[in-house]
Design a protein around this motif. Sequence first.
Motif, PDB file in Angstrom:
ATOM      1  N   THR A 114      24.929 -41.309  17.534  1.00 15.39           N
ATOM      2  CA  THR A 114      25.445 -42.634  17.877  1.00 15.39           C
ATOM      3  C   THR A 114      24.799 -43.167  19.148  1.00 15.39           C
ATOM      4  O   THR A 114      24.334 -44.317  19.191  1.00 15.39           O
ATOM      5  N   THR A 115      24.757 -42.346  20.199  1.00 18.05           N
ATOM      6  CA  THR A 115      24.187 -42.790  21.477  1.00 18.05           C
ATOM      7  C   THR A 115      22.704 -43.134  21.337  1.00 18.05           C
ATOM      8  O   THR A 115      22.262 -44.199  21.801  1.00 18.05           O
ATOM      9  N   SER A 116      21.950 -42.254  20.698  1.00 18.84           N
ATOM     10  CA  SER A 116      20.513 -42.493  20.534  1.00 18.84           C
ATOM     11  C   SER A 116      20.266 -43.757  19.715  1.00 18.84           C
ATOM     12  O   SER A 116      19.424 -44.595  20.072  1.00 18.84           O
ATOM     13  N   SER A 117      21.008 -43.914  18.624  1.00 19.01           N
ATOM     14  CA  SER A 117      20.807 -45.077  17.752  1.00 19.01           C
ATOM     15  C   SER A 117      21.142 -46.371  18.465  1.00 19.01           C
ATOM     16  O   SER A 117      20.381 -47.346  18.399  1.00 19.01           O
ATOM     17  N   VAL A 118      22.275 -46.394  19.171  1.00 18.34           N
ATOM     18  CA  VAL A 118      22.710 -47.628  19.843  1.00 18.34           C
ATOM     19  C   VAL A 118      21.748 -48.015  20.965  1.00 18.34           C
ATOM     20  O   VAL A 118      21.384 -49.198  21.105  1.00 18.34           O
ATOM     21  N   VAL A 119      21.312 -47.043  21.763  1.00 19.55           N
ATOM     22  CA  VAL A 119      20.373 -47.337  22.853  1.00 19.55           C
ATOM     23  C   VAL A 119      19.058 -47.886  22.295  1.00 19.55           C
ATOM     24  O   VAL A 119      18.523 -48.890  22.799  1.00 19.55           O
ATOM     25  N   ILE A 120      18.536 -47.254  21.253  1.00 22.73           N
ATOM     26  CA  ILE A 120      17.270 -47.713  20.658  1.00 22.73           C
ATOM     27  C   ILE A 120      17.431 -49.098  20.043  1.00 22.73           C
ATOM     28  O   ILE A 120      16.560 -49.965  20.191  1.00 22.73           O
ATOM     29  N   ILE A 121      18.552 -49.332  19.356  1.00 20.58           N
ATOM     30  CA  ILE A 121      18.799 -50.644  18.750  1.00 20.58           C
ATOM     31  C   ILE A 121      18.861 -51.726  19.821  1.00 20.58           C
ATOM     32  O   ILE A 121      18.273 -52.812  19.666  1.00 20.58           O
ATOM     33  N   GLY A 180      26.495 -53.345  21.607  1.00 17.76           N
ATOM     34  CA  GLY A 180      26.784 -51.919  21.705  1.00 17.76           C
ATOM     35  C   GLY A 180      28.082 -51.547  21.015  1.00 17.76           C
ATOM     36  O   GLY A 180      28.156 -50.534  20.313  1.00 17.76           O
ATOM     37  N   ILE A 181      29.127 -52.360  21.191  1.00 19.88           N
ATOM     38  CA  ILE A 181      30.418 -52.087  20.562  1.00 19.88           C
ATOM     39  C   ILE A 181      30.313 -52.133  19.043  1.00 19.88           C
ATOM     40  O   ILE A 181      30.774 -51.229  18.336  1.00 19.88           O
ATOM     41  N   LEU A 182      29.696 -53.196  18.525  1.00 18.06           N
ATOM     42  CA  LEU A 182      29.581 -53.353  17.070  1.00 18.06           C
ATOM     43  C   LEU A 182      28.822 -52.195  16.438  1.00 18.06           C
ATOM     44  O   LEU A 182      29.243 -51.644  15.409  1.00 18.06           O
ATOM     45  N   ASN A 183      27.721 -51.815  17.047  1.00 14.24           N
ATOM     46  CA  ASN A 183      26.906 -50.738  16.472  1.00 14.24           C
ATOM     47  C   ASN A 183      27.547 -49.366  16.667  1.00 14.24           C
ATOM     48  O   ASN A 183      27.417 -48.494  15.798  1.00 14.24           O
ATOM     49  N   THR A 184      28.235 -49.164  17.789  1.00 17.68           N
ATOM     50  CA  THR A 184      28.901 -47.884  18.017  1.00 17.68           C
ATOM     51  C   THR A 184      30.002 -47.655  16.994  1.00 17.68           C
ATOM     52  O   THR A 184      30.121 -46.558  16.411  1.00 17.68           O
ATOM     53  N   ILE A 185      30.822 -48.678  16.767  1.00 18.63           N
ATOM     54  CA  ILE A 185      31.902 -48.553  15.777  1.00 18.63           C
ATOM     55  C   ILE A 185      31.335 -48.268  14.399  1.00 18.63           C
ATOM     56  O   ILE A 185      31.845 -47.403  13.664  1.00 18.63           O
ATOM     57  N   TRP A 186      30.279 -48.986  14.022  1.00 16.55           N
ATOM     58  CA  TRP A 186      29.668 -48.808  12.697  1.00 16.55           C
ATOM     59  C   TRP A 186      29.061 -47.420  12.542  1.00 16.55           C
ATOM     60  O   TRP A 186      29.322 -46.713  11.556  1.00 16.55           O
ATOM     61  N   ILE A 187      28.257 -46.999  13.498  1.00 17.87           N
ATOM     62  CA  ILE A 187      27.533 -45.730  13.369  1.00 17.87           C
ATOM     63  C   ILE A 187      28.479 -44.541  13.496  1.00 17.87           C
ATOM     64  O   ILE A 187      28.377 -43.575  12.740  1.00 17.87           O
ATOM     65  N   TRP A 188      29.424 -44.602  14.438  1.00 13.52           N
ATOM     66  CA  TRP A 188      30.337 -43.474  14.640  1.00 13.52           C
ATOM     67  C   TRP A 188      31.196 -43.233  13.389  1.00 13.52           C
ATOM     68  O   TRP A 188      31.473 -42.087  13.035  1.00 13.52           O
ATOM     69  N   ASN A 189      31.612 -44.307  12.723  1.00 17.36           N
ATOM     70  CA  ASN A 189      32.505 -44.178  11.572  1.00 17.36           C
ATOM     71  C   ASN A 189      31.773 -44.118  10.237  1.00 17.36           C
ATOM     72  O   ASN A 189      32.429 -44.004   9.188  1.00 17.36           O
ATOM     73  N   ASP A 190      30.459 -44.207  10.250  1.00 15.09           N
ATOM     74  CA  ASP A 190      29.705 -44.258   8.998  1.00 15.09           C
ATOM     75  C   ASP A 190      29.732 -42.908   8.279  1.00 15.09           C
ATOM     76  O   ASP A 190      29.479 -41.864   8.886  1.00 15.09           O
ATOM     77  N   TYR A 191      30.017 -42.967   6.999  1.00 15.96           N
ATOM     78  CA  TYR A 191      30.002 -41.749   6.181  1.00 15.96           C
ATOM     79  C   TYR A 191      28.877 -41.754   5.155  1.00 15.96           C
ATOM     80  O   TYR A 191      28.214 -40.731   4.938  1.00 15.96           O
ATOM     81  N   LEU A 192      28.632 -42.907   4.532  1.00 14.32           N
ATOM     82  CA  LEU A 192      27.720 -42.969   3.388  1.00 14.32           C
ATOM     83  C   LEU A 192      26.299 -42.558   3.747  1.00 14.32           C
ATOM     84  O   LEU A 192      25.703 -41.690   3.080  1.00 14.32           O
ATOM     85  N   LEU A 193      25.733 -43.138   4.797  1.00 14.36           N
ATOM     86  CA  LEU A 193      24.345 -42.841   5.149  1.00 14.36           C
ATOM     87  C   LEU A 193      24.150 -41.384   5.579  1.00 14.36           C
ATOM     88  O   LEU A 193      23.213 -40.730   5.105  1.00 14.36           O
TER      89      LEU A 193
END
Length: 271
Positions: free
Chosen positions: A74-81, A195-208
């Motif tokens: 989550t941290t790596s993805s959000v920072v890069i995004i 950051g909030i939008l992407n953190t919530i999405w990535i942290w809770n993502d199951y499918l990917l």
Amino acid sequence: MRKKYNWKIEILGIILALLWIAPLYLMVANSFKSKKEIFMDTTSLPERFNFENYIQAFADMNFLKTFFNSLLITTSSVVIIIIFSAMAAYALARTKSKLSTIFLLIFVSAMLIPFQSVMIPLVTIYGKVNMLNQGGLIFMYLGFGTSLSIFLYHGAMNNVPKELDEAATIDGANRFQIFWYIIFPMLKPITVTVGILNTIWIWNDYLLPSLVINKEGSETIPLKMFYFFGEYTTQWHLAMAGLTLAILPVIVGYFFAQRAIIKGVTDGAVK
């Protein structure tokens, strides 16, 4: 004149709050019960707080390892995004041409493409290049998360006057220095929102993660929770303890970051 006290709105707010809290209460209360207590009464408080459920769930989920997997991804993805989206939006906003408009439209239109329509060929391609791992997952999140992020940054960037760029150029700053030291700090409200939008999405993502991560020990919390809940379908006391552990990092994180989150969202709304 004093405004008339509207008790109906307050009662409605209390009812809505109870409706939101009820599932959380049932989960936490039943996580301390034995299996027998849950089947006797699911709504009552436990006779005694049984922490053995949490100890077993913590061990069976390998919670620390799973938590750090989710935190790393989550941290790596959000920072890069955030970095790539802000830089791309700056380039598109400051370069007024037909090509930049076309690129912006491509990014915006990409938000309309459902993930389910591309997940099979995407996973097939990533499998051929040996990227079905955590690194590949972060790269996928970058691809899926930049469209909305660029759109939000581009809208905020239009409110930043170009005169700042010109003044910095006269002082000898190059494009990178202008963006990183002048423009990017001014985008803090929208950065918090992104950051909030992407953190919530990535942290809770199951499918990917379920499609990409195929190595034991690399699972994220939602993926591990799926396996754990499937294993203890009839063991509700352990399942509830595992669910409580899964949402605990989100609650703790929000508790410590609530001021920054609220300030970022309200500042972004005002701008």
